[in-house]
Design an enzyme around this catalytic site. Structure first.
Site, PDB file in Angstrom:
ATOM      1  N   PHE A 187       0.857  -1.186   0.000  1.00  0.00           N
ATOM      2  CA  PHE A 187       0.000   0.000   0.000  1.00  0.00           C
ATOM      3  C   PHE A 187       0.895   1.239   0.000  1.00  0.00           C
ATOM      4  O   PHE A 187       1.806   1.361   0.834  1.00  0.00           O
ATOM      5  CB  PHE A 187      -0.930  -0.014   1.211  1.00  0.00           C
ATOM      6  CG  PHE A 187      -1.994   1.032   1.107  1.00  0.00           C
ATOM      7  CD1 PHE A 187      -2.992   0.912   0.149  1.00  0.00           C
ATOM      8  CD2 PHE A 187      -1.995   2.139   1.926  1.00  0.00           C
ATOM      9  CE1 PHE A 187      -3.972   1.887   0.015  1.00  0.00           C
ATOM     10  CE2 PHE A 187      -2.966   3.119   1.793  1.00  0.00           C
ATOM     11  CZ  PHE A 187      -3.959   2.997   0.842  1.00  0.00           C
TER      12      PHE A 187
ATOM     13  N   ASP B 217       2.011  -5.120   8.314  1.00  0.00           N
ATOM     14  CA  ASP B 217       0.840  -4.244   8.223  1.00  0.00           C
ATOM     15  C   ASP B 217      -0.388  -5.151   8.100  1.00  0.00           C
ATOM     16  O   ASP B 217      -0.522  -5.909   7.131  1.00  0.00           O
ATOM     17  CB  ASP B 217       0.980  -3.321   7.006  1.00  0.00           C
ATOM     18  CG  ASP B 217      -0.191  -2.357   6.863  1.00  0.00           C
ATOM     19  OD1 ASP B 217      -1.284  -2.638   7.410  1.00  0.00           O
ATOM     20  OD2 ASP B 217      -0.033  -1.328   6.179  1.00  0.00           O
TER      21      ASP B 217
ATOM     22  N   TYR C  75     -10.831   0.562  10.749  1.00  0.00           N
ATOM     23  CA  TYR C  75     -12.046   1.026  10.043  1.00  0.00           C
ATOM     24  C   TYR C  75     -12.470   0.121   8.897  1.00  0.00           C
ATOM     25  O   TYR C  75     -13.444   0.409   8.226  1.00  0.00           O
ATOM     26  CB  TYR C  75     -11.924   2.482   9.586  1.00  0.00           C
ATOM     27  CG  TYR C  75     -10.760   2.842   8.689  1.00  0.00           C
ATOM     28  CD1 TYR C  75     -10.740   2.493   7.350  1.00  0.00           C
ATOM     29  CD2 TYR C  75      -9.701   3.594   9.178  1.00  0.00           C
ATOM     30  CE1 TYR C  75      -9.690   2.849   6.532  1.00  0.00           C
ATOM     31  CE2 TYR C  75      -8.638   3.970   8.367  1.00  0.00           C
ATOM     32  CZ  TYR C  75      -8.640   3.596   7.045  1.00  0.00           C
ATOM     33  OH  TYR C  75      -7.601   3.946   6.229  1.00  0.00           O
ATOM     34  N   LYS C  76     -11.713  -0.945   8.663  1.00  0.00           N
ATOM     35  CA  LYS C  76     -12.078  -1.894   7.599  1.00  0.00           C
ATOM     36  C   LYS C  76     -12.885  -3.032   8.233  1.00  0.00           C
ATOM     37  O   LYS C  76     -14.033  -2.849   8.643  1.00  0.00           O
ATOM     38  CB  LYS C  76     -10.819  -2.385   6.902  1.00  0.00           C
ATOM     39  CG  LYS C  76     -10.042  -1.267   6.205  1.00  0.00           C
ATOM     40  CD  LYS C  76      -8.716  -1.792   5.653  1.00  0.00           C
ATOM     41  CE  LYS C  76      -7.894  -0.680   5.035  1.00  0.00           C
ATOM     42  NZ  LYS C  76      -8.471  -0.177   3.772  1.00  0.00           N
TER      43      LYS C  76
ATOM     44  N   ARG D   4     -12.298  -4.512  -7.033  1.00  0.00           N
ATOM     45  CA  ARG D   4     -12.094  -5.175  -5.748  1.00  0.00           C
ATOM     46  C   ARG D   4     -13.431  -5.433  -5.085  1.00  0.00           C
ATOM     47  O   ARG D   4     -14.286  -4.535  -5.031  1.00  0.00           O
ATOM     48  CB  ARG D   4     -11.309  -4.207  -4.857  1.00  0.00           C
ATOM     49  CG  ARG D   4     -10.072  -4.745  -4.280  1.00  0.00           C
ATOM     50  CD  ARG D   4      -9.274  -3.761  -3.460  1.00  0.00           C
ATOM     51  NE  ARG D   4      -9.937  -2.647  -2.832  1.00  0.00           N
ATOM     52  CZ  ARG D   4      -9.441  -1.973  -1.785  1.00  0.00           C
ATOM     53  NH1 ARG D   4      -8.279  -2.347  -1.253  1.00  0.00           N
ATOM     54  NH2 ARG D   4     -10.066  -0.937  -1.274  1.00  0.00           N
TER      55      ARG D   4
END
Lengths: 416, 416
Positions: B129, B201, B226-227, B375
């Site tokens: 990322f 990560d 938050y995912k 995605r």
């Protein structure tokens, strides 16, 4: 002698009095700690419901675009800007004060390394808010490039301490303990004449006293939105950089929100132009959105009117304490001179901590700071003159009756 | 051939199906983007009301103590810990993933500077990322000590890239684009055998796949709430450090919340022992408090059950796309092998961006990532098997009818 009727008349004549309706304050409390956590704007409840139920719950991921979450840090920064004498596009609201200090201090040292690499001293005050000094320590130890921190014990020592070795002078505009306010324009001039750069921490200034970053010639500023700006508990901090300095260097917390083309997903960092390069990661949106409710209230008034009332409130408090609490071991540590005073007043007392606890038990909320300092914040948006009267009467009773000696000490500290 | 009845039966037999009641999801939407922003737990509305109206509005500054704000980062960390194989007192929830990476990477480099100062290479993946790579760039440029970033283009190239020059290997456990999942235990062993330290990560792992930081021998981990953890938009990130490493060095974002005696207001920084030294400044509390509502839901199930359903959902999606969308230019970029797959599935399509927009217009919310990647995230807490069926039928229609060519492109990007 001032009496309560005088204070009630001041409330009646106060043109800012209606602004208190914009805040929700609990019954039976005189709140003199808005310099630590500002009161809740009425609008915050509905705004929170909207963010949680509509924007998150219904909009879901789409709200990054449709609810304007993506550039919220910049939009709120633009609304804050007039309160601190900054221009549009010059302020972001993001992260914490400590982290924003790390960013601007890193940037300032980079700028100086290019201009005058022999300057390796950062000057500050031993009475500065500790986290600011801790961040200097953290950054300079990380760099291992011979930087050191030089602390002065009083503002009067600053001129002698700023010299040809000084890279940066880091000052909090209004001291968190004493309420002492620096002359930002004169001090910045002094700093520049010595060839150094200035960083101003506005934690106890933004929304409390008029600040004019542009006219003062300041280089960098950071500050807090959860005190006088009433942004909510721990709400995000702000960062400002003088436009002439902003694009010179890249700050090291170079996260994707500071990238020039965030969604290209490039492997190399390329900073945005302007203050957006001081953004880093994804912000906690619910807290950030609340900041808007605090800022909206300021658009109903102006900083000059707020300053007039703030000085009237702090003058009244000092006068009343000196009238009512004669003979007690109170020592005023806040300057009497208007030009040197922020919007809170502090008294030392040998049992300051216990006295504050006894006051809180009586519904008068101030706070305590080591050593021996009782702090009382006056927020002209919602503090009444008659509350100042009542608070001082209760303080007098607590001191006369020594009720503080029996006070139950539930809590040792609060967070500023 | 799989039919819709089969999918409906899978829903009927799904032991996790009742958990969907813990979430508020909009009507008419099939939400396949919980890997970017998790859905809203029902409890979040009431919790927000409590924080805003009671804790802030009524409790005011007292809530730092009475509502437990002061140690909220640690208490929530303890609740998250079991989901990632960490122990109590080993995790804090604070700041952002980017900033937490800066902290742990600084720490890891300090540890290596003491052990093997010739190691100056940080190894990562070019498909990592981007913000992770930007933070490496920011820190290494700041240090000016000859550190460099070595990127590999595929996981297979990792063994050859990790050598006697490698200080740290920084990997995202589940790739944000492809959904590829590293074998954390085997890869950490490889990293250690080469004398390097590992940073994981877990942004697309925590709450999505079983993670066992303790058993895997990992050194540092960071991640996002938050995912899959459903903490709310931009909710604070987490940081974990192996207990044996934690107290060896001080991370440079040394703010007052990481101080051993925060309220002594000392001028010198002294780090807390344990993970609390990874705290820095005052946290946005309203957002942080929401994280608890997401974590509570996980206490009704376990990661093994969630993993079984996640694999069943992603298997079904792949099978159905290959059954329904024959002849379209779709290319699966997610591994078919269970051990190498996270909880999202990605397909490349030459018009991927337009196809995703057309899907969103039909109520199927996935997202797009450069280049050409569509995605789809599957969150076993609330995604139904029959929704997978419906989503694939709509995808098939969009591709057959080329409706994407007419889709209105309101928005170019969403924030992950």
């Amino acid at each position: 002698m001032i009496d309560k009727n005088h204070c009630l008349r001041l409330d009646e004549q106060d043109p800012l009095a209606p602004l208190r309706q914009q805040f929700s304050l609990p019954e039976g409390v005189i709140y003199l700690d808005g310099n630590s956590l500002g009161a809740r704007p009425v609008a915050a409840a509905e705004r929170a419901r909207q963010v949680i139920e509509q924007e998150w719950g219904e909009g879901l991921i789409r709200s990054w675009n449709t609810a304007g979450w993506r550039d919220l840090s910049q939009r709120l920064g633009d609304r804050l800007a007039p309160l601190i004498g900054a221009g549009a596009g010059e302020v972001v609201i993001t992260d914490t004060t400590s982290i924003n200090l790390f960013k601007v201090l890193s940037a300032a040292l980079q700028v100086q390394a290019g201009r005058a690499p022999q300057r390796r001293v950062i000057v500050s005050e031993s009475s500065n808010f500790p986290t600011d000094l801790y961040i200097v320590e953290g950054l300079t130890q990380l760099l291992q490039q011979g930087y050191s921190l030089r602390l002065v014990d009083s503002p009067e020592q600053l001129p002698a301490a700023i010299d040809q070795d000084t890279a940066v002078v880091l000052l909090t505009h209004v001291n968190y303990k004493t309420g002492y306010m620096h002359d930002m324009q004169a001090t910045t001039r002094l700093i520049h004449e010595a060839g150094a750069l200035s960083i101003w921490d506005l934690a106890h200034s933004a929304g409390a006293v008029p600040v004019d970053l542009g006219r003062s010639g300041a280089d960098y500023a950071i500050g807090c939105t959860y005190k006088y700006l009433n942004g909510g508990p721990g709400s995000q901090a702000f960062a400002w950089v003088a436009p002439a300095l902003c694009d010179l260097v890249t700050q090291p917390l170079s996260g994707w929100f500071g990238h020039a083309r965030q969604f290209d997903m490039a492997t190399r960092y390329e900073p945005s132009s302007g203050i957006a390069r001081y953004l880093c990661g994804t912000q906690p949106i619910t807290s950030l959105a609340m900041v808007e409710c605090g800022l909206e209230v300021f658009e109903r008034t102006d900083m000059q009117s707020l300053r007039r009332k703030s000085l009237a409130l702090t003058d009244l408090f000092i006068e009343l304490v000196e009238q009512r609490c004669v003979g007690h071991e109170l020592k005023l540590v806040t300057p009497r001179e208007h030009a040197k005073r922020g919007s809170h007043v502090s008294f030392e007392h040998p049992e300051g901590y216990a006295v504050i606890q006894a006051l809180i038990a009586r519904g008068v909320i101030g706070d305590y700071r080591e050593p021996r300092i009782m702090r009382f914040g006056f927020t002209p948006l919602y503090t009444r003159f008659s509350e100042v009267w009542d608070a001082v009467q209760i303080l007098g009773e607590v001191l006369d009756q020594k009720t503080w000696a029996q006070a139950q000490f539930q809590v040792r500290h609060s967070v500023t």
